[in-house]
Design a protein around this motif. Structure first.
Motif, short mmCIF file in Angstrom:
data_model
loop_
_atom_site.label_atom_id
_atom_site.label_comp_id
_atom_site.label_asym_id
_atom_site.label_seq_id
_atom_site.Cartn_x
_atom_site.Cartn_y
_atom_site.Cartn_z
N LYS A 60 0.84 -1.20 0.00
CA LYS A 60 0.00 0.00 0.00
C LYS A 60 0.88 1.24 0.00
O LYS A 60 1.81 1.36 0.79
N ASP A 67 -1.09 4.55 -5.31
CA ASP A 67 -1.95 3.72 -4.46
C ASP A 67 -1.21 2.49 -3.96
O ASP A 67 -1.40 2.04 -2.84
N GLU A 94 -8.22 3.32 -11.42
CA GLU A 94 -9.57 3.18 -10.86
C GLU A 94 -9.75 1.81 -10.23
O GLU A 94 -9.62 0.78 -10.90
N GLY A 95 -10.00 1.77 -8.92
CA GLY A 95 -10.28 0.52 -8.21
C GLY A 95 -9.11 -0.45 -8.13
O GLY A 95 -9.30 -1.63 -7.87
N VAL A 96 -7.90 0.02 -8.35
CA VAL A 96 -6.74 -0.88 -8.36
C VAL A 96 -6.55 -1.54 -6.99
O VAL A 96 -6.81 -0.93 -5.95
N THR A 97 -6.17 -2.81 -7.03
CA THR A 97 -5.90 -3.57 -5.81
C THR A 97 -4.48 -4.14 -5.88
O THR A 97 -3.86 -4.17 -6.96
N MET A 100 -4.36 -6.92 -8.38
CA MET A 100 -4.33 -6.45 -9.78
C MET A 100 -2.92 -6.02 -10.16
O MET A 100 -2.44 -6.35 -11.25
N TYR A 108 -0.81 -1.14 -14.59
CA TYR A 108 -1.14 -0.16 -13.56
C TYR A 108 0.03 0.76 -13.18
O TYR A 108 -0.13 1.64 -12.36
#
Length: 181
Positions: A60, A67, A94-97, A100, A108
């Protein structure tokens, strides 16, 4: 004919603004860009950046880096100098984890930020670090004023930029995971 006082003040300010030369930023020079290109090419040859780069475990991240991040550090030989190197890959979207990023890091990847310890005397006030922020393809990125982010990035700025932030790192080495070197 007399001029209104507001007109005279405006004329004085404009005259001063025109006659006082703007001070160049202490980074983003042609020399910095040449060095940044050489640094990227050397990192790419060593599979530290680029399409075939070694990827570490993402974690993180925090602003301004992304992100999610992955970091490599060690030494890199360049110009007959074996300098310390920290590479931080900045991921987002957008919505990256984390999953991913782990599965498709190139998709990314938004930027690559680098600290490279140049030879003693390059910038002793800032531990001789050379700073650069690249696009995923290796182009040096620009700050909002259009200045390339390479060299002594934001030197002299007490609140923003690489040096201002990293000057707050513990251990007086400008590295947050300090005392590794």
């Amino acid at each position: 004919m007399t001029m209104p006082s507001g007109f005279c003040k405006t004329l004085l300010v404009l005259t001063l603004a025109i006659s006082v030369p703007l001070q160049a930023a202490p980074f983003g020079t042609d020399e910095d860009l040449v060095y940044a290109r050489q640094l990227w090419d050397t990192m790419e040859q060593n599979r530290l950046v680029g399409e075939y780069a070694t990827i570490s475990t993402p974690y993180k991240g925090l602003f301004p880096h992304g992100d999610f991040l992955d970091t490599l550090d060690g030494k890199l030989m360049m110009d007959h100098h074996d300098g310390r190197l920290i590479i931080k890959r900045n991921y987002g979207g957008e919505g990256v984890t984390k999953e991913m990023v782990s599965n498709e890091p190139l998709k990314y990847l938004q930027a690559v930020t680098v600290m490279y310890k140049r030879t003693k005397g390059y910038d002793p006030e800032n531990q001789d670090w050379f700073w650069a922020k690249y696009t995923p393809s290796g182009q040096v990125m620009l700050n909002p004023k259009g200045i390339p982010l390479a060299g002594r990035v934001a030197k002299g700025n007490q609140t923003e930029g690489c040096i201002a932030c990293h000057a707050k790192a513990p251990g007086n080495d400008m590295v947050y995971n300090n005392d590794r070197f």
